[in-house]
Motif scaffolding. Structure first.
Motif, PDB file in Angstrom:
ATOM      1  N   UNK A   1      64.085  34.481  45.956  1.00  0.00           N
ATOM      2  CA  UNK A   1      64.592  35.525  45.254  1.00  0.00           C
ATOM      3  C   UNK A   1      63.410  36.593  45.013  1.00  0.00           C
ATOM      4  N   UNK A   2      62.179  36.075  44.714  1.00  0.00           N
ATOM      5  CA  UNK A   2      61.210  36.922  44.577  1.00  0.00           C
ATOM      6  C   UNK A   2      60.910  37.672  45.653  1.00  0.00           C
ATOM      7  N   UNK A   3      60.902  37.127  46.984  1.00  0.00           N
ATOM      8  CA  UNK A   3      60.567  37.716  48.185  1.00  0.00           C
ATOM      9  C   UNK A   3      61.834  38.832  48.286  1.00  0.00           C
ATOM     10  N   UNK A   4      62.934  38.363  48.235  1.00  0.00           N
ATOM     11  CA  UNK A   4      64.059  39.559  48.236  1.00  0.00           C
ATOM     12  C   UNK A   4      63.895  40.561  47.341  1.00  0.00           C
ATOM     13  N   UNK A   5      63.569  40.377  46.268  1.00  0.00           N
ATOM     14  CA  UNK A   5      63.216  41.136  45.286  1.00  0.00           C
ATOM     15  C   UNK A   5      62.099  42.213  45.809  1.00  0.00           C
ATOM     16  N   UNK A   6      61.187  41.507  46.311  1.00  0.00           N
ATOM     17  CA  UNK A   6      59.890  42.365  46.343  1.00  0.00           C
ATOM     18  C   UNK A   6      60.322  43.301  47.797  1.00  0.00           C
ATOM     19  N   UNK A   7      61.342  42.595  48.719  1.00  0.00           N
ATOM     20  CA  UNK A   7      61.438  43.600  49.767  1.00  0.00           C
ATOM     21  C   UNK A   7      62.323  44.566  49.277  1.00  0.00           C
ATOM     22  N   UNK A   8      63.184  44.382  48.483  1.00  0.00           N
ATOM     23  CA  UNK A   8      63.788  45.621  47.946  1.00  0.00           C
ATOM     24  C   UNK A   8      63.366  46.723  47.416  1.00  0.00           C
ATOM     25  N   UNK A   9      62.275  46.135  46.558  1.00  0.00           N
ATOM     26  CA  UNK A   9      61.167  47.360  45.931  1.00  0.00           C
ATOM     27  C   UNK A   9      60.563  47.931  47.278  1.00  0.00           C
ATOM     28  N   UNK A  10      59.959  47.348  48.318  1.00  0.00           N
ATOM     29  CA  UNK A  10      59.517  47.800  49.218  1.00  0.00           C
ATOM     30  C   UNK A  10      60.230  48.838  50.083  1.00  0.00           C
ATOM     31  N   UNK A  11      61.373  48.263  50.239  1.00  0.00           N
ATOM     32  CA  UNK A  11      62.291  49.389  51.193  1.00  0.00           C
ATOM     33  C   UNK A  11      62.492  50.605  50.053  1.00  0.00           C
ATOM     34  N   UNK A  12      62.709  50.458  48.906  1.00  0.00           N
ATOM     35  CA  UNK A  12      62.836  51.427  48.079  1.00  0.00           C
ATOM     36  C   UNK A  12      61.792  52.505  48.147  1.00  0.00           C
ATOM     37  N   UNK A  13      60.455  51.773  47.851  1.00  0.00           N
ATOM     38  CA  UNK A  13      59.267  52.760  47.843  1.00  0.00           C
ATOM     39  C   UNK A  13      59.011  53.401  49.043  1.00  0.00           C
ATOM     40  N   UNK A  14      59.253  52.691  50.194  1.00  0.00           N
ATOM     41  CA  UNK A  14      58.726  53.194  51.374  1.00  0.00           C
ATOM     42  C   UNK A  14      59.828  54.455  51.700  1.00  0.00           C
ATOM     43  N   UNK A  15      61.094  54.054  51.594  1.00  0.00           N
ATOM     44  CA  UNK A  15      62.057  55.279  51.575  1.00  0.00           C
ATOM     45  C   UNK A  15      61.851  56.503  50.695  1.00  0.00           C
ATOM     46  N   UNK A  16      61.636  56.179  49.382  1.00  0.00           N
ATOM     47  CA  UNK A  16      61.110  57.370  48.647  1.00  0.00           C
ATOM     48  C   UNK A  16      60.060  57.981  49.102  1.00  0.00           C
ATOM     49  N   UNK A  17      58.989  57.233  49.310  1.00  0.00           N
ATOM     50  CA  UNK A  17      57.754  57.793  49.718  1.00  0.00           C
ATOM     51  C   UNK A  17      57.678  58.376  51.035  1.00  0.00           C
ATOM     52  N   UNK A  18      58.576  57.816  52.014  1.00  0.00           N
ATOM     53  CA  UNK A  18      58.487  58.493  53.348  1.00  0.00           C
ATOM     54  C   UNK A  18      59.120  59.929  53.178  1.00  0.00           C
ATOM     55  N   UNK A  19      60.154  60.221  52.228  1.00  0.00           N
ATOM     56  CA  UNK A  19      60.644  61.534  51.887  1.00  0.00           C
ATOM     57  C   UNK A  19      59.635  62.406  51.182  1.00  0.00           C
ATOM     58  N   UNK A  20      58.943  61.850  50.344  1.00  0.00           N
ATOM     59  CA  UNK A  20      57.813  62.405  49.538  1.00  0.00           C
ATOM     60  C   UNK A  20      56.769  62.846  50.485  1.00  0.00           C
ATOM     61  N   UNK A  21      56.385  62.042  51.514  1.00  0.00           N
ATOM     62  CA  UNK A  21      55.332  62.253  52.358  1.00  0.00           C
ATOM     63  C   UNK A  21      55.625  63.345  53.207  1.00  0.00           C
TER      64      UNK A  21
END
Length: 478
Positions: free
Chosen positions: A283-303
């Motif tokens: 569950x922790x890994x899935x939660x972390x992956x969710x955060x990862x993809x959210x951050x990466x997607x958000x950061x990608x747009x910002x970057x």
């Protein structure tokens, strides 16, 4: 823009994204590892310890139940022995014999049938014998009688109402009972009974939990290398060789031990704990992956947006707004790189300093707008007349600099003549007539003694002024 392929003027978006993604991954991996460590140290391990204590306590309770069950079976055998020895009809027949009213043979006959009937109802009875004045007057069983050698009976007290001991014979456990027959406040006989405890003890066992009665020597060997977990007078809890033992001291020197392997005892912890731990980590890994993809997607747009803005700013700074050629700032970076390359391989490009002839006169007679048109027309013609690998940029005002690779002095002069001809062919229409601009060119190369790129610029600039002094629309080399 000629020559821009030589230098990457804008940030590499893919590299920026990769660097950012790696940093996010590193942070999230650290977060997951720290979370796992916290879960293991502060949740899983304390819970595991408490569950182990609970299971060990449960094992003790089960061992206590087995001990009580065995004690009840022993007491049941003792009660059966008392019942056989206390029947009034038996006492009366023995008293008749002692009063000489019946013979010994008559006593045996009268006791045997009753003795058999009484013995048959006793569970796990192997053999029984009745003695009067050391004479065997009855026994059970009568057929196929085989006396079991279970040591001497002398340890049993013939003066007490009942006494017993547990004996071990070839890994079998037996209960020896001596029950006296009383009449008129005296002992007139006694019964000797032998019970098989093995089946009763076997009934206390399961696939995981084993029970057996052991001798004092065997118990000493177990305790010798064991870790004593708990001791309470007549019973002891210990751990030895991967097994938990609960030992109960019984009559004489024997002990009942109840044994269960640690692997079986703690299996529910390992199974349940592992499942809980894996599910939690999952569950922790899935939660972390969710955060990862959210951050990466958000950061990608910002970057992307930031890099686009940065690209625009960098391109604007590197581009001359009037001619769309490289700006002086951009050109100086090219010159630095070319000079560093020359210091390494001693292969100098040809450096052209190009100046528009009479631009001040054009500005004075036709206005600065026409002067700007002349600069734009000349820069466009210069850019179209050179190779893609070469570089042309505006140095300032009406002056340009060209960098031409792998070209000899002879060919550089030919190229300069070509540029003079190309520019001379231009015609710029103005309100006051046609303008035909010309240029003057100075050429130079890097020298071994040069300490910076500016020296070749100065030489080429002096050569260009020599061209102007010779009548303009000329080329000169230094």
């Amino acid at each position: 823009m000629a020559g821009n392929s030589k230098i990457n003027r804008t940030p590499d978006l893919d590299i920026s994204r990769q660097v950012f993604a790696k940093r996010v991954v590193l942070i999230l991996i650290t977060f997951v590892l720290l979370s796992v460590v916290i879960i293991v140290l502060f949740i899983y391990r304390p819970l595991k310890v408490e569950l182990e204590k609970s299971l060990v306590n449960s094992f003790q309770e089960l061992a206590n139940i087995r001990y009580i069950s065995l004690e009840n079976n022993i007491n049941k055998g003792l009660e059966g022995a008392r019942s056989m020895s206390s029947r009034s009809v038996i006492r009366d027949s023995i008293l008749d014999y002692m009063d000489k009213e019946i013979t010994l043979e008559e006593l045996k006959v009268s006791n045997q049938k009753k003795y058999e009937d009484g013995a048959k109802v006793l569970d796990n009875l192997i053999l029984a014998e009745r003695y009067v004045e050391d004479n065997l007057i009855a026994s059970y069983p009568v057929d196929n009688y085989e006396k079991i050698d279970c040591g001497s009976w002398v340890n049993l007290d013939k003066n007490s109402q009942i006494s017993y001991e547990i004996c071990l014979e070839e890994r079998n456990e037996y209960l020896k009972v001596l029950s006296t027959i009383y009449a008129e406040d005296k002992i007139i006989g006694y019964d000797m009974l032998l019970f098989n405890l093995k089946e009763q003890i076997h009934n206390l066992c399961t696939d995981e939990i084993k029970s057996e009665i052991i001798s004092q020597e065997e118990m000493a060997n177990i305790i010798k290398d064991a870790k004593i977990l708990k001791s309470n007078g007549s019973n002891i809890l210990l751990y030895n060789g991967g097994d938990f033992y609960k030992a109960f001291h019984m009559k004489d020197t024997n002990s009942l031990i109840v044994r269960q392997g640690k692997e079986h005892l703690l299996e529910p912890i390992y199974r349940t704990g592992s499942h809980v731990l894996f599910i939690t980590i999952g569950v922790l890994i899935v939660y972390t992956l969710g955060i990862y993809f959210f951050i990466i997607r958000y950061a990608k747009n910002e970057l992307d947006n930031s890099c686009i803005d940065l690209n625009v700013a960098i391109n604007k700074a590197n581009t001359d707004p009037l001619t769309n050629l490289c700006s002086r700032r951009c050109g100086e970076e090219f010159l630095i790189l070319e000079f560093e390359a020359f210091k390494r391989n001693r292969d100098s490009p040809a450096i052209f300093v190009i100046d528009i002839d009479g631009l001040k006169k054009i500005n004075d007679e036709h206005g600065h707008l026409v002067g700007d048109l002349a600069i734009q027309a000349v820069s466009k013609k210069l850019e179209d007349s050179i190779r893609h690998e070469d570089i042309i940029f505006r140095w300032g005002g009406d002056e340009f600099i060209g960098i031409f690779h792998r070209i000899s002095e002879e060919n550089s002069l030919k190229l300069a003549q070509k540029l003079l001809a190309e520019i001379s062919s231009l015609e710029i229409t103005a309100d006051k007539g046609i303008i035909r601009p010309t240029i003057s060119i100075g050429i130079s190369y890097f020298f071994d003694e040069d300490y910076a790129y500016i020296e070749v610029i100065n030489r080429a600039d002096n050569a260009m002024y020599q061209s102007k002094l010779k009548g303009k629309n000329k080329v000169n080399m230094m």
